[in-house]
Write a protein that holds these residues in place. Structure first.
Motif, PDB file in Angstrom:
ATOM      1  N   SER A 233       0.843  -1.196   0.000  1.00  0.00           N
ATOM      2  CA  SER A 233       0.000   0.000   0.000  1.00  0.00           C
ATOM      3  C   SER A 233       0.879   1.247   0.000  1.00  0.00           C
TER       4      SER A 233
ATOM      5  N   LYS B 123      -3.531   9.360  -5.328  1.00  0.00           N
ATOM      6  CA  LYS B 123      -4.360   8.231  -4.861  1.00  0.00           C
ATOM      7  C   LYS B 123      -5.147   7.630  -6.020  1.00  0.00           C
ATOM      8  N   SER B 124      -5.767   8.486  -6.828  1.00  0.00           N
ATOM      9  CA  SER B 124      -6.530   7.981  -7.976  1.00  0.00           C
ATOM     10  C   SER B 124      -5.639   7.223  -8.945  1.00  0.00           C
TER      11      SER B 124
ATOM     12  N   GLN C 128      -4.429   3.767  -7.469  1.00  0.00           N
ATOM     13  CA  GLN C 128      -5.489   2.761  -7.349  1.00  0.00           C
ATOM     14  C   GLN C 128      -6.063   2.369  -8.705  1.00  0.00           C
ATOM     15  N   ASP C 129      -6.285   3.353  -9.584  1.00  0.00           N
ATOM     16  CA  ASP C 129      -6.954   3.057 -10.849  1.00  0.00           C
ATOM     17  C   ASP C 129      -6.053   2.338 -11.842  1.00  0.00           C
TER      18      ASP C 129
ATOM     19  N   HIS D 109      -3.383  -0.424  -9.341  1.00  0.00           N
ATOM     20  CA  HIS D 109      -4.202  -1.306  -8.492  1.00  0.00           C
ATOM     21  C   HIS D 109      -3.524  -1.556  -7.142  1.00  0.00           C
ATOM     22  N   VAL D 110      -2.948  -0.479  -6.614  1.00  0.00           N
ATOM     23  CA  VAL D 110      -2.307  -0.510  -5.302  1.00  0.00           C
ATOM     24  C   VAL D 110      -3.190   0.268  -4.341  1.00  0.00           C
ATOM     25  N   PHE D 111      -3.453  -0.322  -3.181  1.00  0.00           N
ATOM     26  CA  PHE D 111      -4.243   0.379  -2.178  1.00  0.00           C
ATOM     27  C   PHE D 111      -3.513   1.654  -1.772  1.00  0.00           C
ATOM     28  N   CYS D 112      -4.210   2.785  -1.861  1.00  0.00           N
ATOM     29  CA  CYS D 112      -3.559   4.072  -1.613  1.00  0.00           C
ATOM     30  C   CYS D 112      -4.533   5.013  -0.937  1.00  0.00           C
ATOM     31  N   ASN D 113      -4.015   5.825  -0.041  1.00  0.00           N
ATOM     32  CA  ASN D 113      -4.842   6.844   0.585  1.00  0.00           C
ATOM     33  C   ASN D 113      -4.025   8.108   0.770  1.00  0.00           C
TER      34      ASN D 113
ATOM     35  N   THR E 266       2.613   0.981 -11.728  1.00  0.00           N
ATOM     36  CA  THR E 266       1.751   0.293 -12.703  1.00  0.00           C
ATOM     37  C   THR E 266       2.564  -0.686 -13.541  1.00  0.00           C
TER      38      THR E 266
ATOM     39  N   LYS F 200     -13.871  11.382  -8.892  1.00  0.00           N
ATOM     40  CA  LYS F 200     -12.597  10.675  -8.904  1.00  0.00           C
ATOM     41  C   LYS F 200     -11.436  11.664  -9.058  1.00  0.00           C
TER      42      LYS F 200
END
Length: 604
Positions: free
Chosen positions: A292, A309-310, A313-314, A317-321, A417, A469
């Motif tokens: 993450s 973050k977008s 994740q998009d 495909h890594v969990f991100c905040n 990515t 988004k």
């Protein structure tokens, strides 16, 4: 190069001792630091064996009218203030004097009220800075030794501080003390300096010493001695590569416009540093080792994280905040798997972000900093660091530092990515990064439509931004820019959230600016545009899609050059920076130095 602030510090400090008359040097330094705070300014200098103090409310130009540049003084200190303790007023302006001690201060003394309550002294101001002068004077009266007094001061004061200090008993010495607020010592030929930042002294010397926390300096015209815990220590003398001409306005009416137009070049430098010969630079971290990503920042730096973050994740495909640093530092932080924690700060000194970095390091987690300012605290303390190539940014509202930070984070997301999906082709995306400066240059050549929009909305009281988004992340920064420099009320909302209450604020002709660049969600945002139009909104759309055939959706349609998603946000943001600028200019606002704001926040 030491840090050049974004966002530095809340107040500006400069001091000098040497063979040249000090008042012109101090004024020159204050003008270079005025972006850091400007509700008042003041200086103190030795004149005939006595310390003379002059203060002025408002800008440095007001102080300049009150002082005599020809006064025969060779040692002095000066300050621009951004009020953190005590309202903006002449009595709260710096310098402050108690007994033999006169000082200027940046930071917050957290135990000032406690010290005040037990002090048998009548304070003349509402500031914590005068309390610090009281403490140092008391310790000096007890020890008759400034090094000892300042060493003890570190134990008595709680909070953050950078001091430049004069002692009436020592008319040839300048003292400096630092904890959790940036301060440097400039080293010259038969002259030495103390300053918050390099630009204050760059016209006089490129050599400098970084003071670390709880270090103090004794400075005269030929010598700089640095002490820690009462013992003399050896410090490295560094050389800045800052070009003194980089801070010139170069014919622009405002620094902000100059910096907007510098973005093609700053982005080119930043991108070419991280991508070359079709490959990522070897200095970039291996991102596939992390489960993450957490991105931490304040203000615009946080908004960079929201875009990041977008992308993570998009596409990776890594969990991100993304987290606001001032909240993150006090929360119970839960991490997913093995995280990489990314810290974003232009200055590298942002107090809340630095506190988060130190908190995360105590957990033993991997850290990466994205900063503009080499050798700043965050840069030195993070596990890895990536420097953007934005150069000095003078305007309080960030433009070129934001887009350079975003370029770095976008490149990291692209690298993640590629690592997580070996089938993903990075070459076309890299080509988009290299085309970006040219595209922006063309965008900046004709901003007539943006000026026209500004002419139609600058007198409005409420302006709303809508997006979904990644477009919503862009809206956050666009709204902040407008608020920062035009003082208009503006809000950014996820487009689908507006109808959950806030749509009640939409009245006839309320400007609603919609960002539509994400094809996966464009139709949904268009539906939300129709909802606000039904309530009488004045619709303005920034989009990469051809909506010209349906002119019922908008009063203005801004067609944004279509780019790869990894760089698209940067193009949109530059247009919205221009919109904020022209709205503020139409309203006659102080664009480079907005009221109540400072370039960088080094106090909590």
């Amino acid at each position: 190069m030491y840090h050049f602030s974004e966002g530095g510090s809340m107040c500006g400090i400069v001091g000098c001792v040497g063979k040249e008359k000090c008042v012109p040097i101090l004024l020159d330094g204050l003008k270079s630091l005025e972006y850091r705070g400007y509700d008042s300014a003041g200086m103190a200098y030795f004149n005939g064996g006595q310390i003379a103090i002059t203060k002025a409310f408002g800008h440095v130009s007001n102080l300049e009218k009150e002082v005599n540049p020809g006064v025969n003084s060779f040692l002095g200190i000066a300050h621009t203030r951004w009020a953190t303790n005590g309202a903006p007023s002449l009595k709260n302006a710096h310098p402050h004097r108690v007994g033999k001690i006169t000082l200027v201060h940046n930071g917050i003394i957290e135990n000032a009220d406690e010290i005040k309550s037990r002090a048998n002294y009548s304070f003349q101001s509402d500031t914590d800075s005068e309390v610090a002068a009281f403490v140092i004077n008391k310790l000096y009266e007890e020890t008759h030794d400034m090094v000892q007094a300042l060493t003890l001061c570190n134990k008595e004061l709680e909070g953050s501080y950078a001091f430049a200090i004069l002692n009436e008993d020592e008319p040839t010495k300048l003292y400096a003390l630092k904890k959790s607020s940036p301060l440097i010592i400039g080293v010259g030929e038969h002259e030495n300096f103390v300053a918050s930042d390099i630009p204050a002294i760059i016209s006089y010397t490129r050599k400098y010493i970084i003071l670390e926390d709880e270090e103090l300096a004794v400075i005269d015209e030929d010598k700089v001695s640095v002490y820690r815990d009462g013992r003399a220590i050896t410090k490295e003398v560094r050389t800045s590569n800052l070009d003194a001409t980089a801070t010139r306005i170069d014919g622009y009416r405002h620094y902000m416009m100059k910096e907007i137009h510098e973005q093609p070049e700053t982005l080119r430098k930043t991108i070419e540093k991280l991508i070359h010969n079709g490959s990522f630079d070897a200095s970039l971290p291996t991102l596939s080792q992390y489960d993450s990503v957490e991105i931490i920042g304040c203000g615009s730096a946080y908004h960079v994280g929201c875009v990041g973050k977008s992308l993570f994740q998009d596409y990776a495909h890594v969990f991100c905040n993304a987290f606001i640093a001032s909240e993150y530092r006090y929360e119970e932080n839960l991490h997913y798997g093995k995280p990489l924690i990314i810290f974003i700060s232009q200055s590298g000194e942002t107090a809340d972000t630095l506190a988060c970095l130190r908190k995360v390091k105590e957990e033993g987690l991997d850290t990466l900093a994205i900063v503009n300012t080499k050798e700043s605290s965050i840069a030195r303390e993070a596990g890895k660091v990536i420097y953007i190539e934005a150069g000095p940014e003078i305007a309080v509202a960030t433009t070129k530092a934001y887009t350079a930070q975003l370029a770095v984070l976008s490149i990291l997301a692209l690298k993640a990515t590629a690592e997580h999906n070996p089938e993903f082709s990075v070459s076309p995306v890299m080509e988009s990064f290299f085309r970006l400066p040219m595209v922006l240059q063309k965008v900046l050549e004709d901003d007539s439509q943006i000026r026209d929009i500004a002419d139609h909305i600058y007198q409005e009281h409420d302006i709303f931004f809508l997006g979904r988004k990644v477009d919503y992340a862009i809206c956050l920064e666009a709204s902040l820019k407008l608020k920062e420099i035009s003082y208009l009320h503006s809000e950014a909302y996820p487009a689908g959230e507006l109808k959950h209450g806030t749509i009640s604020l939409i009245r006839d002709k309320t400007p609603v600016i919609s960002i539509i660049t994400d094809p996966s969600i464009a139709s949904k945002t268009i539906s939300n545009v129709k909802e606000v139009l039904a309530r009488g909104a004045y619709s303005i759309i920034f989009t990469t899609f051809d909506l010209e055939s349906d002119d019922s959706l908008y009063e203005y349609l801004v067609l944004v050059p279509k780019m790869d998603p990894f760089v698209q946000s940067i193009v949109v943001v530059v247009l919205l920076q221009l919109l904020a600028y022209y709205v503020a200019d139409n309203n006659g606002c102080s664009i480079d130095k907005p009221k109540n704001l400072a370039k960088s926040v080094t106090v909590e």
